[in-house]
Design a protein around this motif. Sequence first.
Motif, PDB file in Angstrom:
ATOM      1  N   SER A  63       0.818  -1.132  -0.147  1.00 61.72           N
ATOM      2  CA  SER A  63       0.001  -0.199   0.099  1.00 61.72           C
ATOM      3  C   SER A  63       0.903   1.359   0.127  1.00 61.72           C
ATOM      4  O   SER A  63       0.296   2.465  -0.403  1.00 61.72           O
ATOM      5  CB  SER A  63      -0.960  -0.017   1.160  1.00 61.72           C
ATOM      6  OG  SER A  63      -0.198   0.043   2.378  1.00 61.72           O
ATOM      7  N   VAL A  64       2.231   1.235   0.234  1.00 62.15           N
ATOM      8  CA  VAL A  64       2.955   2.231   0.295  1.00 62.15           C
ATOM      9  C   VAL A  64       4.149   2.199  -0.818  1.00 62.15           C
ATOM     10  O   VAL A  64       4.832   3.237  -0.851  1.00 62.15           O
ATOM     11  CB  VAL A  64       3.591   2.761   1.613  1.00 62.15           C
ATOM     12  CG1 VAL A  64       2.583   3.205   2.679  1.00 62.15           C
ATOM     13  CG2 VAL A  64       4.440   1.424   2.198  1.00 62.15           C
ATOM     14  N   GLU A  65       4.383   0.797  -1.475  1.00 64.07           N
ATOM     15  CA  GLU A  65       5.385   0.717  -2.144  1.00 64.07           C
ATOM     16  C   GLU A  65       5.244   1.387  -3.431  1.00 64.07           C
ATOM     17  O   GLU A  65       4.302   1.407  -3.977  1.00 64.07           O
ATOM     18  CB  GLU A  65       5.605  -0.867  -2.216  1.00 64.07           C
ATOM     19  CG  GLU A  65       6.919  -1.140  -2.869  1.00 64.07           C
ATOM     20  CD  GLU A  65       6.559  -1.821  -4.347  1.00 64.07           C
ATOM     21  OE1 GLU A  65       7.118  -2.570  -4.859  1.00 64.07           O
ATOM     22  OE2 GLU A  65       5.635  -1.211  -4.957  1.00 64.07           O
ATOM     23  N   ASN A  66       6.423   1.839  -4.053  1.00 65.36           N
ATOM     24  CA  ASN A  66       6.198   2.427  -5.206  1.00 65.36           C
ATOM     25  C   ASN A  66       7.633   2.461  -5.981  1.00 65.36           C
ATOM     26  O   ASN A  66       8.087   3.552  -6.521  1.00 65.36           O
ATOM     27  CB  ASN A  66       5.720   4.164  -5.020  1.00 65.36           C
ATOM     28  CG  ASN A  66       5.503   4.879  -6.146  1.00 65.36           C
ATOM     29  OD1 ASN A  66       4.910   4.378  -7.016  1.00 65.36           O
ATOM     30  ND2 ASN A  66       6.150   6.000  -6.353  1.00 65.36           N
ATOM     31  N   GLN A  67       8.334   1.428  -6.217  1.00 68.30           N
ATOM     32  CA  GLN A  67       9.623   1.339  -6.550  1.00 68.30           C
ATOM     33  C   GLN A  67       9.797   1.407  -8.232  1.00 68.30           C
ATOM     34  O   GLN A  67      10.621   1.489  -8.711  1.00 68.30           O
ATOM     35  CB  GLN A  67      10.258   0.204  -6.161  1.00 68.30           C
ATOM     36  CG  GLN A  67      10.853   0.635  -4.778  1.00 68.30           C
ATOM     37  CD  GLN A  67      11.044  -0.507  -3.841  1.00 68.30           C
ATOM     38  OE1 GLN A  67      10.925  -1.697  -4.186  1.00 68.30           O
ATOM     39  NE2 GLN A  67      11.576  -0.318  -2.773  1.00 68.30           N
ATOM     40  N   ILE A  68       8.576   1.330  -8.593  1.00 66.66           N
ATOM     41  CA  ILE A  68       8.465   0.879 -10.119  1.00 66.66           C
ATOM     42  C   ILE A  68       8.943   2.172 -11.024  1.00 66.66           C
ATOM     43  O   ILE A  68       9.791   2.177 -11.963  1.00 66.66           O
ATOM     44  CB  ILE A  68       7.014   0.594 -10.768  1.00 66.66           C
ATOM     45  CG1 ILE A  68       7.019   0.573 -12.257  1.00 66.66           C
ATOM     46  CG2 ILE A  68       6.071   1.809 -10.253  1.00 66.66           C
ATOM     47  CD1 ILE A  68       5.664  -0.218 -12.515  1.00 66.66           C
ATOM     48  N   ALA A 111      -4.529  -2.374  -2.052  1.00 68.19           N
ATOM     49  CA  ALA A 111      -3.804  -2.695  -0.834  1.00 68.19           C
ATOM     50  C   ALA A 111      -4.154  -1.674   0.440  1.00 68.19           C
ATOM     51  O   ALA A 111      -4.198  -1.666   1.474  1.00 68.19           O
ATOM     52  CB  ALA A 111      -2.230  -2.822  -0.983  1.00 68.19           C
ATOM     53  N   ALA A 112      -4.130  -0.498  -0.127  1.00 64.19           N
ATOM     54  CA  ALA A 112      -4.386   0.747   0.562  1.00 64.19           C
ATOM     55  C   ALA A 112      -5.763   0.797   1.431  1.00 64.19           C
ATOM     56  O   ALA A 112      -5.971   1.119   2.456  1.00 64.19           O
ATOM     57  CB  ALA A 112      -4.294   2.191   0.004  1.00 64.19           C
ATOM     58  N   LEU A 113      -6.806   0.408   0.333  1.00 64.82           N
ATOM     59  CA  LEU A 113      -8.225   0.404   0.889  1.00 64.82           C
ATOM     60  C   LEU A 113      -8.375  -0.718   2.121  1.00 64.82           C
ATOM     61  O   LEU A 113      -8.764  -0.882   2.885  1.00 64.82           O
ATOM     62  CB  LEU A 113      -9.027   0.253  -0.491  1.00 64.82           C
ATOM     63  CG  LEU A 113      -9.443   1.022  -1.268  1.00 64.82           C
ATOM     64  CD1 LEU A 113     -10.123   0.423  -2.500  1.00 64.82           C
ATOM     65  CD2 LEU A 113     -10.008   2.245  -0.642  1.00 64.82           C
ATOM     66  N   TYR A 149      -1.257   6.063  -2.728  1.00 62.18           N
ATOM     67  CA  TYR A 149      -2.315   5.318  -2.521  1.00 62.18           C
ATOM     68  C   TYR A 149      -3.422   5.458  -1.560  1.00 62.18           C
ATOM     69  O   TYR A 149      -4.614   5.600  -1.780  1.00 62.18           O
ATOM     70  CB  TYR A 149      -2.023   3.769  -2.431  1.00 62.18           C
ATOM     71  CG  TYR A 149      -1.266   3.207  -3.851  1.00 62.18           C
ATOM     72  CD1 TYR A 149      -1.689   3.134  -4.914  1.00 62.18           C
ATOM     73  CD2 TYR A 149       0.170   2.835  -3.579  1.00 62.18           C
ATOM     74  CE1 TYR A 149      -0.853   2.795  -5.903  1.00 62.18           C
ATOM     75  CE2 TYR A 149       0.792   2.389  -4.658  1.00 62.18           C
ATOM     76  CZ  TYR A 149       0.262   2.240  -6.068  1.00 62.18           C
ATOM     77  OH  TYR A 149       0.954   2.003  -6.965  1.00 62.18           O
ATOM     78  N   PHE A 150      -3.022   5.960  -0.421  1.00 61.85           N
ATOM     79  CA  PHE A 150      -3.791   6.429   0.676  1.00 61.85           C
ATOM     80  C   PHE A 150      -4.593   7.416   0.467  1.00 61.85           C
ATOM     81  O   PHE A 150      -5.749   7.607   0.752  1.00 61.85           O
ATOM     82  CB  PHE A 150      -2.904   6.231   2.019  1.00 61.85           C
ATOM     83  CG  PHE A 150      -2.641   5.059   2.644  1.00 61.85           C
ATOM     84  CD1 PHE A 150      -3.738   4.289   3.412  1.00 61.85           C
ATOM     85  CD2 PHE A 150      -1.430   4.367   2.569  1.00 61.85           C
ATOM     86  CE1 PHE A 150      -3.332   3.082   3.889  1.00 61.85           C
ATOM     87  CE2 PHE A 150      -1.089   3.204   3.030  1.00 61.85           C
ATOM     88  CZ  PHE A 150      -2.199   2.485   3.861  1.00 61.85           C
TER      89      PHE A 150
END
Lengths: 425, 391
Positions: A60-65, A395-397, A176-177
């Motif tokens: 929900s917090v990951e953003n490595q792309i 995932a955040a939801l 995402y949150f």
Amino acid sequence: MTDATQHSGPMLAADGTPLKRSLARALRMQKIRALMLIAPLLIFVLVTFILPIADMLFRSVENQIVRDTLPKTVIALQDWDPASGAAPGEPVFAALAQDMKIAVEAKSHTRLGSRLNYEFTGAASLFRKSGRKVKRMDLDTDAPFKETFIDIDKKWGEPEIWKTIKRYSPAYTNGYFLNSVDMRKGADGAEARPENQRIYIKLFGRTMVMSMVITISCILLGYPVAWILANLPMRQANLLMILVLLPFWTSLLVRTSAWKVMLQQQGVINDTLVWLGLVADDARLIMINNQFGTIVAMTHILLPFMILPLYSVMQTIPPTYLRAAKSLGANNWTAFWRVYFPQSVPGIGAGSILVFILSIGYYITPEIVGGTKGVFISNRIAYHISSSLNWGLAAALGTILLAVVLLLYWCYDKVVGIDNVKLGG
Amino acid sequence: MSTLSIAQRTPVNFYVPVSAAAGAFAGLLVGTSQGSTIIGVLAGAVILAVLAFGATTLLAERPARWGILAAFGLAGLLIGALPGLIVGLMFGWFFGWFIFWLFEGRYRVGLPPYLTMGQVLWHYTFRVICGAIFVFLITPILVVLPLSFNAQDFFTFTPEMLAFDPAGYSLKHYRDFLTNDAWQDALRNSLLIAPMATLLSVSFGTLAAIGLSQPHVPFQRVIMAVLISPMIVPLIISAAGMYFFYSRIGLQGTYMGVVLAHAALGIPFVIITVTATLVGFDQSLTRAAANMGANPVTTFFRVQMPLILPGVISGGLFAFITSFDEVVVVLFVGSAGQKTLPWQMFTGLREQISPTILAVATILVVISIGLLTVVELLRRRSERLRGMSPG
């Protein structure tokens, strides 16, 4: 007495070690043995269940792309000022060309495009289009890249897409949150989304309100039943208990399909009403694929979870109290409201929290009888996992829902204690 | 509750008007369905008043009740053929019973004599409300059963079914279930997954429950919370987490993955039931066994296991049902190759393919009645054993 005075030193066990140490060792052995028995299961649950949940929290917090796909661009973008109102300079475009070349080889540019598309509509097609052109590009001769990219698509010349890339370049994001509470990352921190894009707050609200309605209907229907079960003679109560336990034990899918059969326009209830003449044949009630359908079906499905705790609490209330109240001059209502009801409140509390927790996470029943208006937040989570593939948002939801449920369980633990969870009477 | 009222005949000005009111209510329903509400209400009231007065003054109870039954049956037959006859007989039986119940004052039997009229009325109103709630609880399940024998591909009662015409009924949906490959694959998958998951959760769960019920367990509350958590976390969240994680480690879409996921979901039930059984287990029995030279393994299988077996079996049944009935997690963790029975039902319901779903539902209801009986018997046995063991 004489024994105690003879031994002045510490008490000894049979093998000569001091009793205290010997006992401590025995206790330690006991603890280790207990832990050894628990360990296999604990490891099993950790691997099969707790790790997946942790993975969801992480996603929900990951953003490595962004930084994985465009590493050089992200570095080059650090010097660019988003407030300047213009696209960045040539070095950034050169870095982008190099990154894209590698990304196109690995075919990862489309994934990045669809990731950025959640934040910036049009990014997916932009990346797909640019990917095709970059494939034929020669990195050594085709400079300057700025013009080339702007030729491919005018969007590269505008600051918006660059702002989005820069904003989502860190490895972790709260994007995402923010998305799941109808906000987005703006120029300076979080900002609300435009009115017509706000859906999640409404959906969370609807989930809460409908769960509340379901809980209240369960109390209203469950209370009289629990009362009569607790006050009838044992034999009759056991017979009636079967009527409560049978739905409880019947497959969820069976009960949901039963409600579909009952509620639909050509269904049993409508047919009966038409036959009785209460409803005209061309004015059949619409009871399915809306909130009404979800509430009725879920009240039926969750009712046993209300009746069972209520029943176990009511069983402990002596019937003599009511008679005593009446003999002291209370009328029926006063005797019930002032004497019986306060004693049954723990049961209502336990049942309500249980029903509420179960209903806010429900997926199957709303999906089948809820249509579009009667769905819950869980249906949206499922949609994002399997259809829109926006796993981070799902995932955040899910994380928010999990937090709400855990908070409620904490309350449940305070009210009744988690150890008092009972299964089927 | 020692002194209860005895039945006392009631005066004419009580039982005749009450019967008439009941008749008016029934007339309301019949009249509306036949086209005229007002005539129905009036006719119902008049017929019942006359019947109540006539039956109680002219005849003894038994012939009067048979007479009312026959009269209503005949009237029903004239209005609506075979279904009408059945509805008529039901009305006739009810009114025959109702009139004499009022007339003989039997409604007072079993109630304290000091109750006022209003309190008696409330007592029975309350019963009727509870009855309605029980009907709400049980009707959806009962409605499914006859519909599964529908000869048409409808989810609703056909006119032939309502007329009890044998042509309206058939076993074709059961035949479809037994011959259709999709359903048979689903059944096979369910029967492959559920026992494996149950075996895993029962074996790990029983060991852990025994460990947890030892007197000195460090971090007991935390461990318990972790082990119970699969039951607490909403299924959709478990499903999402497992989907993400299992696709990372290559378990998504495999038989193994679904079994592991279902085992995790079944564990809390095993833990709860087995620890509950162990509360009544006398620990001195294991010490006695050890004292007589049994090693821990022998003690477990010869002394402890037979005593806690009912708890273990009912925990296992709960775990089995959890897996057998589970659809959310398998939807995400499984792939087409692991399509289970509930999954097949779910897709069927979404796309509304055929009433074969209802045939499957009927079979599942029968199975759940069976399991309910087994668990109840086990619970009783366990209580009996507990009563026998010392301490």
